[in-house]
Design a protein around this motif. Structure first.
Motif, PDB file in Angstrom:
ATOM      1  N   LEU A   1       8.104  26.844  10.899  1.00  0.00           N
ATOM      2  CA  LEU A   1       7.072  26.775  10.053  1.00  0.00           C
ATOM      3  C   LEU A   1       5.916  26.907  10.023  1.00  0.00           C
ATOM      4  N   SER A   2       5.173  27.533   9.577  1.00  0.00           N
ATOM      5  CA  SER A   2       3.538  27.134   8.950  1.00  0.00           C
ATOM      6  C   SER A   2       2.817  26.349   8.417  1.00  0.00           C
ATOM      7  N   GLU A   3       1.878  25.725   8.595  1.00  0.00           N
ATOM      8  CA  GLU A   3       1.160  24.472   8.378  1.00  0.00           C
ATOM      9  C   GLU A   3       0.930  23.983   7.046  1.00  0.00           C
ATOM     10  N   GLU A   4       1.042  25.120   6.240  1.00  0.00           N
ATOM     11  CA  GLU A   4       1.101  25.463   4.747  1.00  0.00           C
ATOM     12  C   GLU A   4       2.377  24.893   4.382  1.00  0.00           C
ATOM     13  N   GLU A   5       3.336  25.514   5.572  1.00  0.00           N
ATOM     14  CA  GLU A   5       4.640  25.597   4.419  1.00  0.00           C
ATOM     15  C   GLU A   5       5.539  24.607   4.836  1.00  0.00           C
ATOM     16  N   ARG A   6       5.000  23.638   5.681  1.00  0.00           N
ATOM     17  CA  ARG A   6       4.976  22.306   6.538  1.00  0.00           C
ATOM     18  C   ARG A   6       4.832  21.044   5.716  1.00  0.00           C
ATOM     19  N   THR A   7       3.469  22.108   4.918  1.00  0.00           N
ATOM     20  CA  THR A   7       3.287  20.097   4.255  1.00  0.00           C
ATOM     21  C   THR A   7       3.756  19.907   2.589  1.00  0.00           C
ATOM     22  N   PRO A   8       4.894  20.237   2.200  1.00  0.00           N
ATOM     23  CA  PRO A   8       5.930  19.432   1.200  1.00  0.00           C
ATOM     24  C   PRO A   8       6.523  18.702   1.977  1.00  0.00           C
ATOM     25  N   PHE A   9       6.570  19.056   3.330  1.00  0.00           N
ATOM     26  CA  PHE A   9       8.064  18.061   4.355  1.00  0.00           C
ATOM     27  C   PHE A   9       7.026  17.091   4.872  1.00  0.00           C
ATOM     28  N   VAL A  10       5.190  17.215   5.305  1.00  0.00           N
ATOM     29  CA  VAL A  10       4.314  15.933   5.439  1.00  0.00           C
ATOM     30  C   VAL A  10       4.240  15.531   4.280  1.00  0.00           C
ATOM     31  N   GLU A  11       4.588  15.781   2.706  1.00  0.00           N
ATOM     32  CA  GLU A  11       3.738  14.765   2.175  1.00  0.00           C
ATOM     33  C   GLU A  11       5.295  13.588   1.678  1.00  0.00           C
ATOM     34  N   ALA A  12       6.166  15.048   1.803  1.00  0.00           N
ATOM     35  CA  ALA A  12       7.458  14.354   1.545  1.00  0.00           C
ATOM     36  C   ALA A  12       7.743  12.552   2.491  1.00  0.00           C
ATOM     37  N   ALA A  13       6.994  12.589   4.149  1.00  0.00           N
ATOM     38  CA  ALA A  13       7.484  11.815   5.019  1.00  0.00           C
ATOM     39  C   ALA A  13       6.888  10.821   4.705  1.00  0.00           C
ATOM     40  N   ALA A  14       5.744  10.671   3.814  1.00  0.00           N
ATOM     41  CA  ALA A  14       5.176   9.518   3.342  1.00  0.00           C
ATOM     42  C   ALA A  14       6.123   8.418   3.205  1.00  0.00           C
ATOM     43  N   THR A  15       6.539   8.605   1.972  1.00  0.00           N
ATOM     44  CA  THR A  15       7.235   7.513   1.099  1.00  0.00           C
ATOM     45  C   THR A  15       8.657   7.296   2.471  1.00  0.00           C
ATOM     46  N   VAL A  16       9.146   7.873   3.532  1.00  0.00           N
ATOM     47  CA  VAL A  16       9.213   7.645   4.261  1.00  0.00           C
ATOM     48  C   VAL A  16       9.295   6.706   4.808  1.00  0.00           C
ATOM     49  N   GLU A  17       8.176   6.591   5.441  1.00  0.00           N
ATOM     50  CA  GLU A  17       6.753   5.268   5.893  1.00  0.00           C
ATOM     51  C   GLU A  17       6.596   3.988   5.200  1.00  0.00           C
ATOM     52  N   GLU A  18       7.205   4.500   3.901  1.00  0.00           N
ATOM     53  CA  GLU A  18       6.811   3.114   2.925  1.00  0.00           C
ATOM     54  C   GLU A  18       7.977   2.440   3.232  1.00  0.00           C
ATOM     55  N   THR A  19       9.334   3.599   2.812  1.00  0.00           N
ATOM     56  CA  THR A  19      10.827   2.497   3.410  1.00  0.00           C
ATOM     57  C   THR A  19      11.061   1.969   4.456  1.00  0.00           C
ATOM     58  N   PHE A  20      10.800   2.946   5.297  1.00  0.00           N
ATOM     59  CA  PHE A  20      10.762   1.504   6.616  1.00  0.00           C
ATOM     60  C   PHE A  20       9.716   0.025   6.907  1.00  0.00           C
ATOM     61  N   LEU A  21       8.048   0.334   6.280  1.00  0.00           N
ATOM     62  CA  LEU A  21       8.060  -0.703   6.321  1.00  0.00           C
ATOM     63  C   LEU A  21       9.083  -1.911   5.316  1.00  0.00           C
ATOM     64  N   GLU A  22       9.584  -0.999   3.466  1.00  0.00           N
ATOM     65  CA  GLU A  22      10.376  -2.054   2.995  1.00  0.00           C
ATOM     66  C   GLU A  22      11.667  -2.465   3.420  1.00  0.00           C
ATOM     67  N   MET A  23      11.811  -2.022   5.023  1.00  0.00           N
ATOM     68  CA  MET A  23      13.213  -1.973   5.945  1.00  0.00           C
ATOM     69  C   MET A  23      12.902  -3.358   6.835  1.00  0.00           C
ATOM     70  N   THR A  24      11.796  -3.505   7.728  1.00  0.00           N
ATOM     71  CA  THR A  24      11.520  -4.495   8.671  1.00  0.00           C
ATOM     72  C   THR A  24      10.718  -4.778   8.310  1.00  0.00           C
ATOM     73  N   GLY A  25       9.718  -5.430   7.089  1.00  0.00           N
ATOM     74  CA  GLY A  25       9.032  -5.851   7.161  1.00  0.00           C
ATOM     75  C   GLY A  25       7.615  -6.532   7.669  1.00  0.00           C
ATOM     76  N   ASP A  26       6.918  -7.931   8.013  1.00  0.00           N
ATOM     77  CA  ASP A  26       5.680  -7.527   8.796  1.00  0.00           C
ATOM     78  C   ASP A  26       5.954  -7.306  10.287  1.00  0.00           C
ATOM     79  N   SER A  27       7.248  -7.266  11.344  1.00  0.00           N
ATOM     80  CA  SER A  27       7.256  -6.537  12.445  1.00  0.00           C
ATOM     81  C   SER A  27       7.277  -5.609  12.230  1.00  0.00           C
ATOM     82  N   GLY A  28       7.720  -4.967  11.437  1.00  0.00           N
ATOM     83  CA  GLY A  28       7.405  -3.481  11.369  1.00  0.00           C
ATOM     84  C   GLY A  28       6.442  -3.094  10.779  1.00  0.00           C
ATOM     85  N   ALA A  29       5.517  -3.930  10.495  1.00  0.00           N
ATOM     86  CA  ALA A  29       4.368  -3.270   9.948  1.00  0.00           C
ATOM     87  C   ALA A  29       3.407  -3.377  11.105  1.00  0.00           C
ATOM     88  N   LYS A  30       3.202  -4.428  11.804  1.00  0.00           N
ATOM     89  CA  LYS A  30       3.123  -4.586  13.207  1.00  0.00           C
ATOM     90  C   LYS A  30       3.268  -3.699  14.257  1.00  0.00           C
TER      91      LYS A  30
END
Length: 339
Positions: free
Chosen positions: A296-325
């Protein structure tokens, strides 16, 4: 004088026998299991480790490739119980055991540049200082983490964006964050043990899966899928651990030897992987000329990259302060490598 010499010789001989006996007593057989075949990346790493240990000690290392002792969950249980001395397992399978290890499944976190990636694994404070404490809490001595190659998707139809994964039943490891990743990507994530994946693709129970290119080739996933898509979203990470009680019981000399063997195997596997992704594509195309391989080109990857932001938020919710550090330190480590 002769009697004195005889007694001295006998004493010396006794000391020699004791030394040999002591040396023999210290020679142990160590059992090491991993999640791949003997000729795949984890197997190549394990063979180099075995070679180094046996060249520098009287110990023997027995290797157990995937399937010989059960599934991934089985070998982890055996390692924690001390039945195995060493185990190589991806954080993808230890995510429920060590939630913070799921950070390696936050999409687009790791660099694609292989030199920067290997330097990150060598120098990361998060990997070398923070993660060992988390693994120790589970009775495990974390010895090394290393990358295995860019992860690509195999599906029945082309994937140019998240919309193309809509309602696609996509096999994932039994990892809560990876499940969330493919939900964010639009698919229907379906956790399955690896041994069931080929048959599930063949019968249509699932329509897709992800893995490094060498693994797609060696396990013949291309036979039961038609399209490979590389979206640049991740690089497969794995970790080699020892049973904590076993490792703590080793002499300081043996501990240093084990770590030196791990370091040598790390350098070896990084060199081994150079060009492996491209070679695997060539083998796939040779075996199945009509197989589509799309990057995939950079342009084609953009929607996947944008979706990944929510995954990072989910990771922080799952792991709390330890995961944040952990995440904060990983980002600092990656920035240091970039600079």
């Amino acid at each position: 004088m002769a009697k004195f010499m005889t007694n001295t010789f006998a004493a010396a001989a006794a000391v020699g026998v004791m030394a040999i006996t002591g040396s023999m007593a210290k020679a142990d057989t160590w059992r090491y299991a991993f999640e791949e075949a003997i000729d795949e990346v984890q197997g190549v790493f394990a063979q180099k480790f075995k070679e180094e240990i046996e060249a520098n000690s009287d110990h023997e290392v027995q290797l157990f490739p995937y399937g010989t002792l059960g599934e991934s969950a089985d070998i982890m249980e055996q390692a924690q119980a001390g039945i195995l001395q060493f185990v190589d397992q991806s954080p993808g399978f230890t995510g429920s055991l060590i939630p913070e290890a799921q950070v390696f499944f936050v999409p687009y976190l790791l660099p694609q540049d292989t030199e920067k990636l290997s330097e990150f694994f060598r120098s990361s404070k998060a990997i070398n200082e923070m993660f060992p404490e988390l693994y120790a809490q589970q009775g495990l001595e974390l010895l090394v983490m290393f990358p295995e190659g860019e992860v690509c998707m195999t599906t029945q139809e082309p994937v140019k964006g998240p919309d193309d994964l809509n309602e696609v039943k996509f096999r994932v490891m039994t990892n809560p964050l990876l499940v969330e990743s493919y939900k964010a990507f639009g698919a229907t994530p379906t956790p399955l043990p690896w041994g069931e994946v080929y048959g599930a693709l063949q019968t249509g129970i699932i329509q897709g899966q992800e893995n490094p290119m060498f693994f797609i080739e060696s396990t013949k996933m291309y036979e039961v899928t038609d399209v490979i898509t590389c979206a640049g979203h991740n690089n497969f990470t794995t970790a080699v651990m020892a049973n904590q009680q076993f490792f703590d019981g080793l002499s300081a000399e043996d501990q240093e030897m084990v770590q030196a063997a791990m370091d040598t195997a790390f350098d070896h596997i990084i060199d081994y992987q150079s060009g492996l992704h491209e070679e695997s594509i060539e083998k796939i195309k040779e075996a199945k000329p009509d197989m589509q391989v799309n990057v995939l080109s950079e342009e084609e990857r953009t929607p996947f990259v944008e979706a990944a932001a929510t995954v990072e938020e989910t990771f922080l919710e799952m792991t709390g302060d330890s995961g944040a550090k952990i995440l904060e330190q990983l980002k600092a480590d990656l920035e240091a490598v970039e600079n």
